[in-house]
Design a protein around this motif. Structure first.
Motif, PDB file in Angstrom:
ATOM      1  N   GLY A  27      -0.759 -10.396  -1.295  1.00 19.83           N
ATOM      2  CA  GLY A  27      -0.200  -8.443  -1.496  1.00 19.83           C
ATOM      3  C   GLY A  27      -0.728  -7.437  -1.586  1.00 19.83           C
ATOM      4  N   TYR A  28      -1.490  -7.593  -2.498  1.00 20.08           N
ATOM      5  CA  TYR A  28      -1.985  -6.180  -3.135  1.00 20.08           C
ATOM      6  C   TYR A  28      -3.267  -6.366  -1.890  1.00 20.08           C
ATOM      7  N   GLY A  29      -3.693  -6.355  -1.147  1.00 17.07           N
ATOM      8  CA  GLY A  29      -4.711  -6.562  -0.497  1.00 17.07           C
ATOM      9  C   GLY A  29      -3.968  -5.137   0.120  1.00 17.07           C
ATOM     10  N   ILE A  30      -2.476  -6.215   1.152  1.00 14.91           N
ATOM     11  CA  ILE A  30      -2.499  -5.318   2.327  1.00 14.91           C
ATOM     12  C   ILE A  30      -1.707  -3.951   1.723  1.00 14.91           C
ATOM     13  N   THR A  31      -0.557  -3.644   0.215  1.00 14.68           N
ATOM     14  CA  THR A  31      -0.441  -2.894  -0.405  1.00 14.68           C
ATOM     15  C   THR A  31      -2.079  -1.509  -0.374  1.00 14.68           C
ATOM     16  N   ALA A  32      -3.332  -2.376  -0.652  1.00 15.15           N
ATOM     17  CA  ALA A  32      -3.624  -1.165  -0.643  1.00 15.15           C
ATOM     18  C   ALA A  32      -4.345  -1.031   0.597  1.00 15.15           C
ATOM     19  N   HIS A  33      -4.752  -1.890   1.911  1.00 12.70           N
ATOM     20  CA  HIS A  33      -5.258  -1.341   2.978  1.00 12.70           C
ATOM     21  C   HIS A  33      -3.880  -0.879   3.730  1.00 12.70           C
ATOM     22  N   ILE A  34      -2.856   0.044   3.476  1.00 17.10           N
ATOM     23  CA  ILE A  34      -2.377   0.771   3.699  1.00 17.10           C
ATOM     24  C   ILE A  34      -2.345   2.112   2.937  1.00 17.10           C
ATOM     25  N   GLU A  35      -2.441   2.232   1.377  1.00 17.88           N
ATOM     26  CA  GLU A  35      -2.590   2.999   0.929  1.00 17.88           C
ATOM     27  C   GLU A  35      -3.604   3.589   1.499  1.00 17.88           C
ATOM     28  N   ARG A  36      -4.786   3.094   1.236  1.00 18.99           N
ATOM     29  CA  ARG A  36      -6.185   3.381   1.636  1.00 18.99           C
ATOM     30  C   ARG A  36      -6.126   3.956   3.294  1.00 18.99           C
ATOM     31  N   GLU A  45       5.589  -0.697  -2.016  1.00 16.85           N
ATOM     32  CA  GLU A  45       5.714  -0.770  -3.795  1.00 16.85           C
ATOM     33  C   GLU A  45       6.120  -2.271  -3.681  1.00 16.85           C
ATOM     34  N   GLU A  46       5.805  -3.076  -4.486  1.00 21.35           N
ATOM     35  CA  GLU A  46       6.249  -4.452  -4.666  1.00 21.35           C
ATOM     36  C   GLU A  46       8.041  -5.006  -4.250  1.00 21.35           C
ATOM     37  N   GLY A  47       8.509  -4.019  -5.470  1.00 19.56           N
ATOM     38  CA  GLY A  47      10.088  -4.374  -4.459  1.00 19.56           C
ATOM     39  C   GLY A  47      11.049  -4.402  -3.036  1.00 19.56           C
ATOM     40  N   SER A  48       9.701  -3.299  -2.206  1.00 22.69           N
ATOM     41  CA  SER A  48       9.535  -3.546  -0.967  1.00 22.69           C
ATOM     42  C   SER A  48       8.896  -4.737  -0.613  1.00 22.69           C
ATOM     43  N   LEU A  49       7.102  -4.466  -0.471  1.00 23.86           N
ATOM     44  CA  LEU A  49       6.663  -5.530  -0.239  1.00 23.86           C
ATOM     45  C   LEU A  49       7.002  -6.792   0.214  1.00 23.86           C
ATOM     46  N   TYR A  50       7.552  -7.940  -0.666  1.00 24.92           N
ATOM     47  CA  TYR A  50       7.550  -8.957  -1.210  1.00 24.92           C
ATOM     48  C   TYR A  50       8.586  -9.142  -0.429  1.00 24.92           C
ATOM     49  N   PRO A  51      10.010  -8.578  -0.416  1.00 26.03           N
ATOM     50  CA  PRO A  51      10.966  -9.310   0.343  1.00 26.03           C
ATOM     51  C   PRO A  51      10.630  -8.787   1.849  1.00 26.03           C
ATOM     52  N   ALA A  52      10.062  -7.693   1.860  1.00 25.97           N
ATOM     53  CA  ALA A  52       9.627  -7.773   3.563  1.00 25.97           C
ATOM     54  C   ALA A  52       9.000  -8.626   4.297  1.00 25.97           C
ATOM     55  N   LEU A  53       7.703  -9.957   3.226  1.00 26.26           N
ATOM     56  CA  LEU A  53       6.851 -10.291   3.067  1.00 26.26           C
ATOM     57  C   LEU A  53       7.971 -11.639   3.706  1.00 26.26           C
ATOM     58  N   TYR A  54       9.045 -11.875   2.584  1.00 22.44           N
ATOM     59  CA  TYR A  54       9.530 -13.063   3.141  1.00 22.44           C
ATOM     60  C   TYR A  54      10.579 -13.109   3.855  1.00 22.44           C
ATOM     61  N   ARG A  55      10.885 -11.878   4.440  1.00 25.75           N
ATOM     62  CA  ARG A  55      11.887 -11.795   6.306  1.00 25.75           C
ATOM     63  C   ARG A  55      10.841 -12.362   6.608  1.00 25.75           C
ATOM     64  N   MET A  56       9.761 -11.901   7.107  1.00 24.87           N
ATOM     65  CA  MET A  56       8.918 -11.462   7.805  1.00 24.87           C
ATOM     66  C   MET A  56       8.313 -13.766   8.122  1.00 24.87           C
ATOM     67  N   GLU A  57       8.077 -13.655   6.731  1.00 26.65           N
ATOM     68  CA  GLU A  57       7.751 -15.555   6.679  1.00 26.65           C
ATOM     69  C   GLU A  57       9.266 -16.173   7.413  1.00 26.65           C
ATOM     70  N   GLU A  58      10.135 -15.260   6.617  1.00 27.89           N
ATOM     71  CA  GLU A  58      11.524 -16.325   7.701  1.00 27.89           C
ATOM     72  C   GLU A  58      11.411 -16.385   9.652  1.00 27.89           C
ATOM     73  N   ASP A  59      11.591 -15.454  10.003  1.00 27.22           N
ATOM     74  CA  ASP A  59      11.364 -15.135  11.411  1.00 27.22           C
ATOM     75  C   ASP A  59      10.138 -15.408  11.944  1.00 27.22           C
ATOM     76  N   ARG A  76      -1.103 -16.098  -3.075  1.00 25.98           N
ATOM     77  CA  ARG A  76      -0.546 -16.294  -2.315  1.00 25.98           C
ATOM     78  C   ARG A  76      -1.169 -15.127  -0.977  1.00 25.98           C
ATOM     79  N   VAL A  77      -1.425 -16.065  -0.104  1.00 27.25           N
ATOM     80  CA  VAL A  77      -2.084 -14.966   1.223  1.00 27.25           C
ATOM     81  C   VAL A  77      -1.505 -15.616   2.371  1.00 27.25           C
ATOM     82  N   TYR A  78      -1.573 -14.382   2.933  1.00 30.26           N
ATOM     83  CA  TYR A  78      -0.582 -14.073   4.299  1.00 30.26           C
ATOM     84  C   TYR A  78      -1.446 -13.581   5.467  1.00 30.26           C
ATOM     85  N   GLU A  79      -1.122 -14.118   6.618  1.00 25.35           N
ATOM     86  CA  GLU A  79      -0.978 -14.561   7.841  1.00 25.35           C
ATOM     87  C   GLU A  79      -0.611 -15.059   9.421  1.00 25.35           C
ATOM     88  N   VAL A  80      -0.843 -13.909  10.191  1.00 26.62           N
ATOM     89  CA  VAL A  80      -0.155 -13.059  10.959  1.00 26.62           C
ATOM     90  C   VAL A  80      -0.355 -14.421  11.897  1.00 26.62           C
TER      91      VAL A  80
END
Length: 109
Positions: A27-36, A45-59, A76-80
């Motif tokens: 998650g931090y790596g994703i956030t850092a890339h978007i900001e950079r 914000e964490e309050g936006s990122l992790y719910p989005a990741l959860y929904r995307m995983e559910e989908d 926890r690492v995420y992969e498309v």
């Protein structure tokens, strides 16, 4: 310019694009890339990122797994997924259509 706290529904698109290009990230790596990549204009914000990741995983657009980092920490690492790549292509098309329409209005208003 003020940093944006809300990405106006584009967060899943940005996450999918980054994961498709950069491979598995936490998650931090994703956030850092978007900001950079946005020159610190976009903020996730964490309050936006992790719910989005959860929904995307559910989908089924991303999958997650726990790994142990070089510092011997669990992360926890995420992969498309294939479904996520398909969604990315569709979402990019929708985004380009909407931004072109907004540009058209701005140019002729």
């Amino acid at each position: 310019m003020r940093r944006q706290d809300s990405l106006q529904g584009s967060l899943p698109l940005l996450i999918l694009k980054i994961l498709a290009r950069r491979g598995p990230l936490h998650g931090y790596g994703i956030t850092a890339h978007i900001e950079r990549l946005s020159n610190d204009v976009l903020r996730v914000e964490e309050g936006s990122l992790y719910p989005a990741l959860y929904r995307m995983e559910e989908d089924g657009w991303i999958k997650a797994q726990w790994i142990t980092t070089e510092n011997n920490r669990r992360a926890r690492v995420y992969e498309v997924t294939a479904a996520g790549r398909k969604e990315l292509e569709s979402a990019q098309g929708r985004w380009r259509t909407v931004t072109a329409a907004v540009d058209q209005v701005l140019a002729h208003a």
